[in-house]
Design an enzyme around this catalytic site. Structure first.
Site, mmCIF file in Angstrom:
data_model
loop_
_atom_site.group_PDB
_atom_site.id
_atom_site.type_symbol
_atom_site.label_atom_id
_atom_site.label_comp_id
_atom_site.label_asym_id
_atom_site.label_seq_id
_atom_site.Cartn_x
_atom_site.Cartn_y
_atom_site.Cartn_z
ATOM 1 N N GLY A 94 2.905 -4.119 -9.081
ATOM 2 C CA GLY A 94 3.134 -3.236 -7.942
ATOM 3 C C GLY A 94 4.085 -3.831 -6.926
ATOM 4 N N ASP A 95 4.489 -2.984 -5.962
ATOM 5 C CA ASP A 95 5.355 -3.401 -4.845
ATOM 6 C C ASP A 95 6.716 -3.913 -5.299
ATOM 7 O OD1 ASP A 95 3.203 -2.789 -3.211
ATOM 8 O OD2 ASP A 95 2.411 -4.817 -3.299
ATOM 9 N N LYS B 69 9.696 0.457 -5.637
ATOM 10 C CA LYS B 69 9.831 1.797 -6.210
ATOM 11 C C LYS B 69 10.270 2.824 -5.168
ATOM 12 C CE LYS B 69 5.509 1.396 -7.478
ATOM 13 N NZ LYS B 69 5.243 -0.018 -7.200
ATOM 14 N N GLY C 118 1.738 1.885 -1.367
ATOM 15 C CA GLY C 118 2.507 1.840 -0.121
ATOM 16 C C GLY C 118 3.959 1.696 -0.518
ATOM 17 N N HIS C 119 4.723 2.758 -0.375
ATOM 18 C CA HIS C 119 6.119 2.760 -0.822
ATOM 19 C C HIS C 119 7.032 2.751 0.399
ATOM 20 C CE1 HIS C 119 5.008 4.531 -5.034
ATOM 21 N NE2 HIS C 119 4.385 3.401 -4.751
ATOM 22 N N THR D 22 -7.878 -1.951 -2.546
ATOM 23 C CA THR D 22 -7.346 -1.573 -1.236
ATOM 24 C C THR D 22 -8.412 -0.825 -0.414
ATOM 25 O OG1 THR D 22 -6.542 0.511 -2.114
ATOM 26 C CG2 THR D 22 -4.995 -1.342 -2.156
ATOM 27 N N GLN E 253 1.757 1.757 -8.169
ATOM 28 C CA GLN E 253 1.261 0.483 -8.693
ATOM 29 C C GLN E 253 2.279 -0.080 -9.710
ATOM 30 O OE1 GLN E 253 -1.435 3.223 -8.570
ATOM 31 N NE2 GLN E 253 -1.287 2.468 -6.504
ATOM 32 N N ALA F 91 2.141 -3.261 1.914
ATOM 33 C CA ALA F 91 2.558 -2.126 2.741
ATOM 34 C C ALA F 91 1.375 -1.229 3.105
ATOM 35 C CB ALA F 91 3.634 -1.324 2.010
ATOM 36 N N GLY G 255 -1.577 -4.758 4.490
ATOM 37 C CA GLY G 255 -1.071 -5.878 5.288
ATOM 38 C C GLY G 255 -1.486 -7.242 4.750
ATOM 39 N N LYS H 52 15.279 -7.554 -4.950
ATOM 40 C CA LYS H 52 14.987 -8.721 -4.120
ATOM 41 C C LYS H 52 15.612 -10.027 -4.607
ATOM 42 C CE LYS H 52 11.299 -8.101 -1.356
ATOM 43 N NZ LYS H 52 9.952 -7.883 -0.807
ATOM 44 N N ASP I 157 18.094 -11.253 -3.391
ATOM 45 C CA ASP I 157 18.495 -11.919 -2.133
ATOM 46 C C ASP I 157 17.465 -12.925 -1.641
ATOM 47 O OD1 ASP I 157 17.182 -9.224 -1.773
ATOM 48 O OD2 ASP I 157 16.962 -9.957 0.276
HETATM 49 P P1 GDP Z 1 6.782 -0.224 -3.762
HETATM 50 O O1 GDP Z 1 5.311 -0.159 -3.574
HETATM 51 O O2 GDP Z 1 7.165 -0.522 -5.176
HETATM 52 O O3 GDP Z 1 7.524 0.961 -3.235
HETATM 53 O O4 GDP Z 1 7.269 -1.486 -2.915
HETATM 54 P P2 GDP Z 1 6.791 -1.863 -1.418
HETATM 55 O O5 GDP Z 1 7.437 -0.942 -0.467
HETATM 56 O O6 GDP Z 1 5.326 -2.014 -1.359
HETATM 57 O O7 GDP Z 1 7.346 -3.334 -1.310
HETATM 58 C C1 GDP Z 1 8.693 -3.638 -1.460
HETATM 59 C C2 GDP Z 1 9.144 -4.353 -0.166
HETATM 60 O O8 GDP Z 1 10.388 -4.982 -0.388
HETATM 61 C C3 GDP Z 1 9.382 -3.402 0.979
HETATM 62 O O9 GDP Z 1 9.098 -4.059 2.177
HETATM 63 C C4 GDP Z 1 10.869 -3.078 0.874
HETATM 64 O O10 GDP Z 1 11.438 -2.700 2.116
HETATM 65 C C5 GDP Z 1 11.401 -4.405 0.431
HETATM 66 N N1 GDP Z 1 12.600 -4.379 -0.446
HETATM 67 C C6 GDP Z 1 12.922 -3.491 -1.412
HETATM 68 N N2 GDP Z 1 14.028 -3.902 -2.059
HETATM 69 C C7 GDP Z 1 14.411 -5.060 -1.499
HETATM 70 C C8 GDP Z 1 15.468 -5.989 -1.754
HETATM 71 O O11 GDP Z 1 16.280 -5.844 -2.660
HETATM 72 N N3 GDP Z 1 15.507 -7.106 -0.959
HETATM 73 C C9 GDP Z 1 14.619 -7.332 0.037
HETATM 74 N N4 GDP Z 1 14.746 -8.431 0.748
HETATM 75 N N5 GDP Z 1 13.616 -6.473 0.314
HETATM 76 C C10 GDP Z 1 13.497 -5.367 -0.464
HETATM 77 P P1 IMO Z 2 2.263 0.285 -4.937
HETATM 78 O O1 IMO Z 2 2.423 1.702 -5.450
HETATM 79 C C1 IMO Z 2 0.235 -3.536 -5.288
HETATM 80 C C2 IMO Z 2 -3.997 -3.472 -6.412
HETATM 81 C C3 IMO Z 2 -4.993 -3.896 -5.374
HETATM 82 C C4 IMO Z 2 -6.075 -4.459 -6.258
HETATM 83 C C5 IMO Z 2 -6.062 -3.531 -7.460
HETATM 84 C C6 IMO Z 2 -7.093 -2.408 -7.395
HETATM 85 O O2 IMO Z 2 2.557 0.111 -3.515
HETATM 86 O O3 IMO Z 2 3.001 -0.656 -5.836
HETATM 87 P P2 IMO Z 2 -7.361 -0.181 -5.980
HETATM 88 O O4 IMO Z 2 -7.270 0.077 -4.515
HETATM 89 O O5 IMO Z 2 -6.392 0.588 -6.790
HETATM 90 O O6 IMO Z 2 -8.755 -0.057 -6.495
HETATM 91 O O7 IMO Z 2 -7.004 -1.746 -6.151
HETATM 92 O O8 IMO Z 2 -4.762 -2.966 -7.485
HETATM 93 N N1 IMO Z 2 -3.083 -2.381 -5.980
HETATM 94 C C7 IMO Z 2 -1.789 -2.566 -5.681
HETATM 95 N N2 IMO Z 2 -1.057 -3.696 -5.615
HETATM 96 N N3 IMO Z 2 0.821 -2.342 -5.063
HETATM 97 C C8 IMO Z 2 0.109 -1.203 -5.162
HETATM 98 O O9 IMO Z 2 0.680 0.013 -5.092
HETATM 99 C C9 IMO Z 2 -1.278 -1.287 -5.436
HETATM 100 N N4 IMO Z 2 -2.253 -0.382 -5.558
HETATM 101 C C10 IMO Z 2 -3.360 -1.063 -5.909
HETATM 102 O O10 IMO Z 2 -4.451 -4.856 -4.508
HETATM 103 O O11 IMO Z 2 -5.704 -5.739 -6.719
HETATM 104 MG MG MG Z 3 3.815 -0.999 -2.382
#
Ligand code: GDP
Ligand code: IMO
Ligand code: MG
Length: 424
Positions: free
Chosen positions: A12-13, A16, A40-41, A129, A225, A300, A303, A332, A334
């Site tokens: 995840g994270d 996306k 959290g996107h 979460t 995720q 996101a 926290g 990322k 960078d």
């Molecule tokens: P998602 O859940 O897959 O949408 O990703 P999140 O938003 O949870 O986490 C990605 C984090 O990395 C966010 O804070 C974005 O603003 C940040 N981000 C995305 N792409 C880049 C990148 O290429 N470089 C840096 N430094 N930050 C990035």
């Molecule tokens: P995005 O879409 C990162 C993780 C939680 C935990 C496990 C189960 O932003 O990438 P849940 O609340 O689903 O029962 O938690 O999955 N988790 C994530 N980790 N990014 C997410 O979503 C996540 N959604 C759930 O931290 O380990």
């Molecule tokens: Mg996220």
């Protein structure tokens, strides 16, 4: 016309939200297919950062239709807050946002059950979460859930009461210390349901998408995720409760597998994980701290600090295969600037043997990662706008990954902003 998928290949994270926002101009419909407010996107443009939990990441493009599919679980209270956050951006979400009638509702007691379950597990907790995801999907598969479409019938509150009463008994069964004011939670819940029912259109998403396809509309499915959190193929039990992999888009939207065209697999140039569970390439040293700090690796949604480690190509090879990824996107890069030597995991030592696949158990007593080392780069790349401008060591890093995964990297992201995106 078919449909493309964008999904995370790690835990995840991966970024996306940013990339769905970047790609939306090429699509007519953006559709979320699973997960819920555990996601959290993050999107960034015009100096403003937006975090979306349930709403698809195409919402800031007036020309796109955004669909919350049947595979998603919806917490009306969180959904309402998300909608209210959009108010200042003059988005006509009455027109541009549709919800599936078959999507399941997260009840206040689902959230309480999530908390009770985690508390009862003590140190073995999943690190959920606490958004009620697991209990809601349990009620879905247990055939007890309440769906968005139920809200259109007068007796839904009776169904609600019955289920909430049962949940209260279950909460008591856990015998954990959990204080809550259900009346207050319910009053917010019912108010949010009224709000959503008045403001949004509920639809039969499979028909909407079939008609859109017949009209040659372009659809992008947005995953939540990551593949290593998939209920079947992830690091069970430290996973979420939905299919985050490509097949989840078929069941979570009602589209047939043979309609899927491109599968965009998105990954960070390193690895992160939030919550508990195995993470073979996790770093516990200064490099790990540096990545966390530079990458601003905090969840996101919750926290919480994200755990950081080296890129794991064994795990990525597996998720590329499970998803049928056709194009890769590396995020990322960078963040790795200034690290002298970069390690990449290319095999594991599993119970004394070298293996090249993801084994049943990733627990550290069975498994240690084996690395190759590559030269890092010093340069700040956040202002680069073309692949040619990137340092030669980063190009070598990209080439090594492409070669190992036998899949092209078509996009390199060099910062959080929409504009910091390099297409090849
Ligand atoms: P998602 O859940 O897959 O949408 O990703 P999140 O938003 O949870 O986490 C990605 C984090 O990395 C966010 O804070 C974005 O603003 C940040 N981000 C995305 N792409 C880049 C990148 O290429 N470089 C840096 N430094 N930050 C990035
Ligand atoms: P995005 O879409 C990162 C993780 C939680 C935990 C496990 C189960 O932003 O990438 P849940 O609340 O689903 O029962 O938690 O999955 N988790 C994530 N980790 N990014 C997410 O979503 C996540 N959604 C759930 O931290 O380990
Ligand atoms: Mg996220």
């Amino acid at each position: 016309m078919g449909l493309d998928l964008l999904l995370g290949l790690q835990w995840g994270d991966e970024g996306k939200g940013k990339i769905v926002d970047v790609l939306t101009k090429n699509y007519d419909i953006i559709a979320r297919f699973q997960g819920g407010p555990n996601a959290g996107h993050t999107l960034k443009f015009d100096g403003i950062k937006h975090v979306l939990h349930t709403i698809p990441s195409g919402i800031f493009h007036p020309s796109a239709l955004n669909l919350v599919g049947n595979g998603v679980v919806i917490d009306p209270v969180i959904f309402r807050k998300e909608l209210e956050n959009l108010d200042k951006f003059q988005i006509d979400y009455h027109k541009s946002l549709l919800i599936s009638r078959k999507a399941h509702l997260i009840l206040p007691t689902h959230r309480l059950l999530d908390a009770a379950s985690e508390k009862s597990k003590g140190s073995k907790k999943i690190g959920s979460t606490l958004k009620g995801i697991g209990p809601t999907y349990m009620d879905k598969t247990g055939r007890n859930g309440i769906r968005i479409g139920d809200l259109e019938f007068p007796n839904w509150k009776e169904k609600y009461r019955e289920l909430a009463n049962k949940h209260e008994e279950l909460i008591a069964f856990y015998k954990v210390d959990l204080t809550y004011d259900l009346q207050k939670l319910e009053s917010d819940f019912f108010a949010a349901i009224d709000f959503i029912s008045n403001k949004l259109s509920f639809v039969d998403n499979e028909s909407v998408l079939a008609n859109a396809q017949a009209d040659h509309k372009k659809i992008l499915a947005e995953g939540a995720q990551g593949s290593l959190l998939d209920i079947d193929f992830g690091t069970y039990p430290f996973v979420t409760s939905s299919n985050t992999t490509a097949a989840g888009a078929c069941t979570g939207l009602g589209v047939a597998p043979n309609k899927i065209e491109d599968v965009f697999g998105i990954f960070k140039a390193y690895t992160t994980r939030v919550g508990s569970g195995p993470f073979p390439t996790e770093l516990f040293d200064e490099t790990g701290e540096q990545i966390a700090k530079v990458g601003n690796e905090f969840g996101a949604t919750t926290g919480r600090p994200r755990r950081c480690g080296w890129l794991d190509l064994v795990a990525l090879k597996y998720t590329v295969q499970v998803n049928g990824v056709t194009q890769l996107m590396m995020m990322k890069g960078d963040v790795l600037s200034g690290i002298d030597k970069l390690k990449i995991c290319t095999s594991y030592n599993y119970r004394g043997e070298t293996i090249y696949h993801l084994p049943f158990s990733l627990n550290e007593e069975n498994l240690t990662p084996k690395y190759i080392e590559m030269n890092g780069w010093e340069e700040d790349i956040t202002q680069c706008t073309s692949f040619d401008e990137l340092p030669s060591q980063l190009k070598e890093y990209v080439a090594f990954i492409e070669d190992f995964l036998e899949t092209p990297i078509r996009l390199v992201s060099v910062g959080p902003d929409r504009k910091q995106t390099i297409f090849r």
